[in-house]
Enzyme design. Structure first.
Site, PDB file in Angstrom:
ATOM      1  N   HIS A 188      12.150   2.743  -4.602  1.00  0.00           N
ATOM      2  CA  HIS A 188      12.511   4.006  -3.711  1.00  0.00           C
ATOM      3  C   HIS A 188      13.867   4.253  -3.987  1.00  0.00           C
ATOM      4  CE1 HIS A 188      13.431   0.387  -1.593  1.00  0.00           C
ATOM      5  NE2 HIS A 188      12.303   0.180  -0.930  1.00  0.00           N
ATOM      6  N   HIS A 229      13.599  -4.452  -3.920  1.00  0.00           N
ATOM      7  CA  HIS A 229      14.088  -3.593  -2.816  1.00  0.00           C
ATOM      8  C   HIS A 229      15.393  -3.642  -2.945  1.00  0.00           C
ATOM      9  CE1 HIS A 229      13.913  -2.236   1.500  1.00  0.00           C
ATOM     10  NE2 HIS A 229      15.239  -2.782   1.384  1.00  0.00           N
ATOM     11  N   ARG A 264      -0.108  -2.681   6.284  1.00  0.00           N
ATOM     12  CA  ARG A 264       0.072  -2.999   7.449  1.00  0.00           C
ATOM     13  C   ARG A 264      -0.868  -4.202   7.979  1.00  0.00           C
ATOM     14  NH1 ARG A 264       5.218  -2.033   7.400  1.00  0.00           N
ATOM     15  NH2 ARG A 264       5.911   0.077   8.086  1.00  0.00           N
ATOM     16  N   HIS A 299       3.594   2.044  -4.330  1.00  0.00           N
ATOM     17  CA  HIS A 299       4.580   1.515  -3.217  1.00  0.00           C
ATOM     18  C   HIS A 299       3.847   1.846  -1.875  1.00  0.00           C
ATOM     19  CE1 HIS A 299       8.701  -0.044  -1.905  1.00  0.00           C
ATOM     20  NE2 HIS A 299       7.819   0.031  -0.841  1.00  0.00           N
ATOM     21  N   ASP A 348       6.270   5.282  -0.518  1.00  0.00           N
ATOM     22  CA  ASP A 348       6.532   4.337   0.439  1.00  0.00           C
ATOM     23  C   ASP A 348       5.938   4.327   1.783  1.00  0.00           C
ATOM     24  OD1 ASP A 348       7.883   2.036   1.259  1.00  0.00           O
ATOM     25  OD2 ASP A 348      10.013   2.746   1.257  1.00  0.00           O
ATOM     26  N   ASP A 351       9.586  -6.652  -0.878  1.00  0.00           N
ATOM     27  CA  ASP A 351       9.813  -5.492  -0.253  1.00  0.00           C
ATOM     28  C   ASP A 351       9.842  -5.274   1.478  1.00  0.00           C
ATOM     29  OD1 ASP A 351      10.338  -2.545  -0.788  1.00  0.00           O
ATOM     30  OD2 ASP A 351       8.720  -2.349   0.458  1.00  0.00           O
ATOM     31  N   ASN A 362      14.021   3.504   5.260  1.00  0.00           N
ATOM     32  CA  ASN A 362      14.958   2.665   4.377  1.00  0.00           C
ATOM     33  C   ASN A 362      14.519   2.534   3.036  1.00  0.00           C
ATOM     34  OD1 ASN A 362      17.025   0.978   3.666  1.00  0.00           O
ATOM     35  ND2 ASN A 362      16.008  -0.913   4.661  1.00  0.00           N
TER      36      ASN A 362
END
Length: 429
Positions: free
Chosen positions: A230, A177, A63, A59, A303, A150, A276
Site C-alpha cells: 500500500h 507494511h 477477518r 492484499h 487493502d 500486515d 492506514n
C-alpha cells in the site's frame, strides 16, 4: 467433457499481447482454446463485453477467523467475485493470527466453497508481536504463499532481515507494511493542513518513507526480494524507483484511493475516509499515479479492510480501513482508462498478470491450460456506488455515492459462473 464457449467478446490478455474479438473455449475448468467460430456444449454471448483474466488482489483482509462480524471468507469472496476478482491474498491479522499451520489450513479449507481462490499470507512473527519468528517452512507446507505482519510493521530491522533470508530460502514472498509506530505516535490521518484544521494528530509521511528505505536496504544487502504494501507517499515511490534502477529485488503495490483521493475528504469528519496509510496530499497522489504509469509500482490492490458501521461511527476512535473489492476495477477504469492515462491492457496487467507473477500462482493469463478464471465487463456502463447493495458485510467505502464507469457483468471461477450482474445485488446500476 462439458465445454463452455464464451463468444464474441473483446478478449484482452496482456500475457499474450492479445486484444481482439474472438471466442474462448473452456473444458474441465481450464482454458482450452482461443479462436473464432469455436463450438461447445454451452455458450455465453459476450458481445459488447471485454473478457479478461480474473483480477488478482494480493492484499485483502477477510477477518476470518475471529472477526467474522466484519467479514468472513465466504462473504469476502462473494464481494471479490462481484468485483471481477478471482484470486485474493488474505492478510494474517485475524484472531487468532495466521501464525500457525492450523490457522492456514482452516482458511484454505473454508475457502474451498468460496467464489474466489484464497491464498493465505502467514504472519512473520507470532501473534504479530515482533518478538518470535513463525515457522516459515511449516506455514508454507500448510499452504501460505507469503509472509507479512500486515496491520503492523516488523519493528526490528534485524528481525526483518532474518525474515527476508528465511523466506527466500523457503520460496515465500515477504510483504512489508511500512510504518514507524514511534513517528505515528497516535496519529489518525495524514499530517498536513487537514489534520491541523481539524485539530487531530497527524501521521507524517516520514513514517512510511523511513521503513520503505529500510526494507530496500535490507533486500539489497541480502540479495532477497521484498514487496512493499500500500504505497501512499511521493517519497516511497522515489525510493522504489531508485531501488529498481539499481537492481534491488523490490516490487510494490498501491490502491485506487491513493491516486484518486486526497486528505481534503477528511474535512467531512467521516471515518469511512480513514485508513492506514492515510489519504495524503495531491503531490502524493500525483507521484503514486506517475509510479503506476512508469512501472515503479507493479500492482493495484484494494487493502480491503471491512469494519462494522458502529465501529466507524466515531471519527476519532474508529479503526482504520476501507472496503474495496467491489469497486476497485470500476474506480481504476474510471480514473485511468477513461482518462487516457493507461491502456486497458496496462490496467489488467497491474490488476491481474503482475500480482500473479509476483506471487507465483496460476492466474493472470488466458493461455491454454490455465484455470478458466475470467472477468467479463462492460467498460462503458456507468453506475453509482451504493454500499447498502454490497455483497460484503461492511459498508465503509471511500467511493460511496460516486458514479464510476466500468461494470463487472460476469465472473467465472474454474469455468463456473460465480457472479452475474443483477440489479438486486452487487452494487447499484
Amino acid at each position: 467433457m462439458n465445454t463452455l464457449v464464451i463468444r464474441n467478446g473483446r478478449v484482452v490478455d496482456p500475457s499474450q499481447n492479445l486484444d481482439e474479438v474472438c471466442d474462448i473455449k473452456i473444458e474441465d475448468g481450464k482454458i482450452a482454446e482461443i479462436g473464432s467460430g469455436l463450438s461447445g456444449d454451452e455458450a455465453l454471448d459476450a458481445s459488447g463485453l471485454v473478457v479478461a483474466p480474473g483480477l488478482v488482489d494480493m492484499h485483502v483482509h477477510l477477518r476470518d477467523p475471529g472477526l467474522t462480524y466484519k467479514e468472513d471468507i465466504l462473504s469476502g469472496c462473494t464481494a471479490a467475485a462481484a468485483g471481477g476478482v478471482t484470486s485474493v491474498v488474505c492478510m494474517p491479522n485475524t484472531k487468532p493470527a495466521a501464525d500457525r499451520p492450523e490457522v492456514i489450513r482452516y482458511i484454505i479449507e473454508k475457502a474451498g466453497e468460496a467464489s474466489a481462490k484464497v491464498y493465505p499470507a502467514a504472519a512473520i512473527t507470532m501473534d504479530l508481536a515482533g518478538e518470535e519468528m513463525t515457522d516459515f517452512a511449516a506455514l508454507k507446507k500448510a499452504g501460505a504463499v507469503a509472509v507479512s505482519d500486515d496491520g503492523r510493521p516488523v519493528e526490528s530491522g534485524a528481525m526483518m532481515q532474518k525474515a527476508l533470508e528465511r523466506a527466500c530460502a523457503e520460496g515465500l514472498l515477504v510483504t512489508s507494511h511500512c510504518e514507524d509506530l514511534r513517528i505515528i505516535d497516535g496519529g489518525i490521518i495524514h499530517k498536513g493542513k487537514a489534520s491541523e484544521t481539524l485539530g487531530v494528530k497527524g501521521m507524517d509521511r516520514s513514517s512510511e518513507d523511513s521503513v520503505t528505505a529500510r526494507e530496500i536496504a535490507l533486500a539489497a544487502a541480502t540479495g532477497t526480494a521484498v514487496h512493499i504494501a500500500h504505497v501512499s507517499t511521493r517519497g516511497s515511490v522515489a525510493l522504489i524507483r531508485d531501488a529498481k534502477a539499481r537492481g534491488v529485488r523490490v516490487t510494490a503495490e498501491t490502491a485506487p484511493h491513493y491516486f484518486m483521493l486526497t486528505d481534503e475528504l477528511l474535512m467531512k469528519r467521516d471515518a469511512d475516509y480513514r485508513m492506514n496509510p492515510p489519504l495524503r496530499e495531491q503531490a502524493d497522489c500525483d507521484a503514486v499515479l506517475e509510479g503506476l504509469l512508469d512501472g515503479t509500482l507493479d500492482c493495484i490492490v484494494t487493502d480491503h479492510a471491512p469494519h462494522a458501521p458502529e465501529e466507524k461511527a466515531d471519527f476519532l476512535k474508529a479503526p482504520n480501513g476501507v472496503v474495496g473489492l467491489e469497486t476497485s476495477f470500476a474506480a481504476c477504469a474510471t480514473a485511468l482508462v477513461h482518462t487516457g492515462k493507461m491502456s486497458l491492457a496496462g490496467l489488467i496487467r497491474r490488476m491481474s498478470e503482475n500480482p500473479a507473477r509476483i506471487l507465483g500462482i496460476p492466474a493472470g493469463s488466458l493461455k491454454a491450460g490455465m484455470p478458466a478464471d475470467l472477468a467479463l465487463f462492460d467498460l462503458d456502463e456507468c453506475w453509482t456506488v451504493d454500499p447498502d447493495r454490497f455483497c460484503s458485510k461492511s459498508r465503509n467505502s471511500v467511493f460511496k455515492g460516486m458514479t464510476l464507469r466500468g461494470k463487472i457483468k460476469y465472473t467465472l471461477l474454474d469455468g463456473r459462473i460465480v457472479y452475474r450482474d443483477h440489479e438486486e445485488k452487487g452494487g447499484a446500476k
